[in-house]
Design an enzyme around this catalytic site. Structure first.
Site: not given
Length: 400
Positions: A150, A213
């Site tokens: 990521d 989120n």
């Protein structure tokens, strides 16, 4: 069915997302989520052949039991899927400075993921469990496991973006710097935005907003990331579901000195009890905030702070575009579906030429991509993300 099927695994501390994807055309043959690990209600849900299924994993079950169920129960019903698996792709939250692209997993890579675990203490240890279990469950694919980081997409940031104004030796000796997150998503929507803009990726100047989120904004100049809102950890930046995002660091000292809170207490407060949950005192769910914006004070308060912060980041990143901003891109669960968030945030940025078309904005939801700006105004678009496809494609490419 092609022979380029990839099992994609995303192991969290208490859950495991999985999918089998054709890396050539993006077709998804299986997708699911195992959750509530270490709890009595541990369970697994999956979609296959158009049907939805659910099963209990047994009290206290975790990654090992989940992968065992996937292999011996779900895939046992579809042996042709198992037979055609060519690789396994693992989402890895933090790769530190060492990894600027995806890599085939070996002992050195496993050690590298361990070395970065202090920056992602909930995620990296879970990824390592997932890798170990995958190697056990699919021994014939032992050299076909790929780590997709990521943090990798953000490794093109210049020093002025990633350094904190702390003693320099903290960076040199301990790696304390901005790393960012959601890089796989920011990468994917950058590629897709270039197609929608009819430009080569290396000529694209955009600001990408991955809002879920967790949330982050990235400044993409000439197709490369030059800044991003998440920092050393995914706590910095935007208001999130339960994370505070940016705060005055001295608040930490005040909470300790004046309120007697421990470091663990403060960590829990900032990561699990803040954000939309903290502002509403009810929920971390953006749908509640959007649905009740006009009638409930807590929802209005949370939405206003959320959009104010987001608009500030978009505005400041415009300064990094060197004179030309092609578009702002929204993605992620909130970015793709919360039309109000997009309209309120861009509504604060009229000075930059943004004007949202109400009807187009409402149309670009529930998996639909499209432009949401009024004709003749600065471009804004919605692009549904597909991190799993990027992971599958990288795994396929590196193991071919």
């Amino acid at each position: 069915m092609s022979s380029k099927l990839v099992l994609v695994l995303n192991c969290g501390s208490s859950s495991l997302k999985f999918a089998i994807i054709d890396a050539l055309n993006g077709d998804e043959y299986l997708s699911g989520l195992a959750e509530c690990f270490h709890l009595p209600e541990a369970r697994i849900k999956w979609k296959m052949d158009g049907g939805k299924h659910e099963a209990a994993l047994g009290a206290g079950a975790a990654h090992s039991e989940a992968l065992n169920f996937i292999v011996n129960t779900i895939l046992a019903q579809k042996p042709e899927l198992s037979a055609q698996l060519t690789a396994i792709g693992h989402r890895i939250v933090h790769g530190g400075e060492k990894y600027t692209s995806s890599v085939v997993i070996d002992e050195t890579v496993i050690q590298g993921i361990k070395d970065s675990a202090s920056f992602a203490p909930l995620h990296n240890p879970a990824h390592l469990i997932g890798i170990a279990e995958a190697l056990k469950s699919f021994p014939h694919l032992a050299d076909k496991n790929v780590a997709v980081f990521d943090t990798a997409f953000h490794q093109t940031m210049p020093e002025e973006s990633y350094l904190y104004a702390l003693p320099y030796k903290l960076y040199k000796e301990h790696g304390i710097r901005r790393y960012g997150a959601h890089g796989t998503s920011h990468f994917y929507v950058t590629q897709e935005a270039a197609k929608m803009l009819n430009k080569p990726v290396e000529e694209v100047n955009i600001i990408t907003c991955h809002l879920g989120n967790g949330g982050s904004v990235s400044a993409i100049r000439n197709g490369k990331c030059v800044d991003t809102s998440m920092g050393l950890t995914p706590l910095e930046g935007l208001v999130m579901g339960t994370r505070s995002g940016d705060i005055d660091p001295a608040i930490v000292f005040h909470l300790h000195d004046a309120l007697g809170m421990s470091v663990d207490d403060i960590n829990k407060l900032l990561t699990k009890e803040s954000g939309l949950l903290g502002l509403t005192e009810v929920t971390s769910d953006c749908r509640y905030v959007e649905d009740n914006y006009a009638t409930k004070e807590d929802a209005k308060r949370a939405m206003d702070v959320y959009c104010h912060r987001l608009a500030k980041y978009i505005g400041s990143y415009t300064a990094l575009m060197e004179g030309r901003l092609d578009a702002v891109v929204f993605t992620g669960g909130i970015g793709e579906n919360a039309a109000m968030v997009r309209e309120l945030s861009l509504g604060k940025l009229g000075v930059l030429g943004f004007e949202v078309d109400h009807e187009r904005n409402l149309a670009a939801r529930f998996g639909k991509s499209g432009f949401i700006n009024k004709e003749g105004t600065t471009l804004a678009m919605v692009i549904p993300t597909n991190e799993e496809l990027v992971i599958a494609q990288d795994a396929c490419r590196l193991t071919a």
